[in-house]
Design a protein around this motif. Structure first.
Motif, PDB file in Angstrom:
ATOM      1  N   UNK A  43      70.481  26.591  12.473  1.00  0.00           N
ATOM      2  CA  UNK A  43      71.266  25.349  12.484  1.00  0.00           C
ATOM      3  C   UNK A  43      72.733  25.545  12.114  1.00  0.00           C
ATOM      4  N   UNK A  44      73.376  26.548  12.669  1.00  0.00           N
ATOM      5  CA  UNK A  44      74.797  26.807  12.427  1.00  0.00           C
ATOM      6  C   UNK A  44      75.622  25.910  13.349  1.00  0.00           C
ATOM      7  N   UNK A  45      76.683  25.313  12.816  1.00  0.00           N
ATOM      8  CA  UNK A  45      77.540  24.425  13.595  1.00  0.00           C
ATOM      9  C   UNK A  45      78.958  24.969  13.661  1.00  0.00           C
ATOM     10  N   UNK A  46      79.535  24.928  14.866  1.00  0.00           N
ATOM     11  CA  UNK A  46      80.941  25.257  15.077  1.00  0.00           C
ATOM     12  C   UNK A  46      81.650  23.927  15.311  1.00  0.00           C
ATOM     13  N   UNK A  47      82.721  23.679  14.552  1.00  0.00           N
ATOM     14  CA  UNK A  47      83.453  22.422  14.645  1.00  0.00           C
ATOM     15  C   UNK A  47      84.831  22.683  15.241  1.00  0.00           C
ATOM     16  N   UNK A  55      87.078  16.818  16.931  1.00  0.00           N
ATOM     17  CA  UNK A  55      86.943  16.301  18.293  1.00  0.00           C
ATOM     18  C   UNK A  55      85.629  16.723  18.941  1.00  0.00           C
ATOM     19  N   UNK A  56      84.987  17.752  18.398  1.00  0.00           N
ATOM     20  CA  UNK A  56      83.706  18.197  18.947  1.00  0.00           C
ATOM     21  C   UNK A  56      83.030  19.119  17.949  1.00  0.00           C
ATOM     22  N   UNK A  57      81.711  19.192  18.055  1.00  0.00           N
ATOM     23  CA  UNK A  57      80.956  20.181  17.284  1.00  0.00           C
ATOM     24  C   UNK A  57      79.751  20.569  18.122  1.00  0.00           C
ATOM     25  N   UNK A  58      79.288  21.779  17.905  1.00  0.00           N
ATOM     26  CA  UNK A  58      78.144  22.279  18.656  1.00  0.00           C
ATOM     27  C   UNK A  58      77.408  23.312  17.820  1.00  0.00           C
ATOM     28  N   UNK A  59      76.158  23.511  18.137  1.00  0.00           N
ATOM     29  CA  UNK A  59      75.360  24.533  17.470  1.00  0.00           C
ATOM     30  C   UNK A  59      75.464  25.857  18.215  1.00  0.00           C
ATOM     31  N   UNK A  60      74.837  26.857  17.654  1.00  0.00           N
ATOM     32  CA  UNK A  60      74.781  28.168  18.304  1.00  0.00           C
ATOM     33  C   UNK A  60      73.369  28.399  18.818  1.00  0.00           C
ATOM     34  N   UNK A  61      73.241  29.282  19.811  1.00  0.00           N
ATOM     35  CA  UNK A  61      71.901  29.608  20.303  1.00  0.00           C
ATOM     36  C   UNK A  61      71.344  30.785  19.511  1.00  0.00           C
ATOM     37  N   UNK A  62      70.196  31.292  19.894  1.00  0.00           N
ATOM     38  CA  UNK A  62      69.529  32.359  19.136  1.00  0.00           C
ATOM     39  C   UNK A  62      70.328  33.662  19.127  1.00  0.00           C
ATOM     40  N   UNK A  75      96.514  22.691  21.289  1.00  0.00           N
ATOM     41  CA  UNK A  75      96.219  23.600  20.181  1.00  0.00           C
ATOM     42  C   UNK A  75      95.044  23.051  19.367  1.00  0.00           C
ATOM     43  N   UNK A  76      94.100  23.927  19.065  1.00  0.00           N
ATOM     44  CA  UNK A  76      92.878  23.550  18.349  1.00  0.00           C
ATOM     45  C   UNK A  76      92.574  24.559  17.253  1.00  0.00           C
ATOM     46  N   UNK A  77      91.689  24.148  16.348  1.00  0.00           N
ATOM     47  CA  UNK A  77      91.151  25.052  15.331  1.00  0.00           C
ATOM     48  C   UNK A  77      89.630  24.930  15.381  1.00  0.00           C
ATOM     49  N   UNK A  78      88.962  26.067  15.483  1.00  0.00           N
ATOM     50  CA  UNK A  78      87.500  26.108  15.440  1.00  0.00           C
ATOM     51  C   UNK A  78      87.107  26.649  14.067  1.00  0.00           C
ATOM     52  N   UNK A  79      86.026  26.081  13.500  1.00  0.00           N
ATOM     53  CA  UNK A  79      85.615  26.472  12.147  1.00  0.00           C
ATOM     54  C   UNK A  79      84.097  26.554  12.058  1.00  0.00           C
ATOM     55  N   UNK A  80      83.647  27.581  11.349  1.00  0.00           N
ATOM     56  CA  UNK A  80      82.238  27.725  11.005  1.00  0.00           C
ATOM     57  C   UNK A  80      82.180  27.747   9.484  1.00  0.00           C
TER      58      UNK A  80
END
Length: 124
Positions: A43-47, A55-62, A75-80
């Motif tokens: 259940x890891x989420x990338x925001x 503006x968006x978030x998603x999980x990771x696959x296996x 310009x964006x910032x992604x965070x885990x």
């Protein structure tokens, strides 16, 4: 539905009786992987944020892969930020038709240090 022309929209003002759909003029994709120095947690989420707003978030696959498709140019910032791992943020600049690769490697926190800090903070 009928299309309207000649409608002006001004910031901070209502335009009664009009419905609008805003479509980004140009989009790209952001994708990559999230790897961990120890076992991959569930259940890891990338925001994804833009000017401080999520503006968006998603999980990771296996395999740890994730992706954001159709991201408007800018310009964006992604965070885990996963429990018991050091959080990581990466910046991305999306242009029309671009595929922006962003991959993370998160290190586990020192459990003994984390527990010690919690005990000091709570007094337990």
């Amino acid at each position: 539905f009928a299309s309207e022309t000649g409608v002006s929209v001004a910031a901070e003002q209502d335009s009664a009786g009009h419905d609008f759909v805003l479509t980004a003029a140009s989009t790209g994709d952001i994708a990559g992987t999230v790897a961990f120095t120890v076992t991959l947690p569930e259940a890891v989420t990338v925001t994804l944020t833009w000017t401080g707003f999520t503006v968006a978030s998603t999980g990771i696959d296996s395999a740890g892969a994730y992706g954001f498709a159709g991201v408007p140019a800018g310009a964006y910032r992604a965070r885990v930020d996963e429990y018991l791992f050091q959080p990581e943020s990466l910046d991305a600049f999306v242009t029309a038709g671009s595929d922006v690769p962003l991959s993370f490697v998160l290190d586990a926190v020192d459990i003994a240090r984390a527990l010690n800090l919690r005990v000091r903070a709570t007094g337990d």
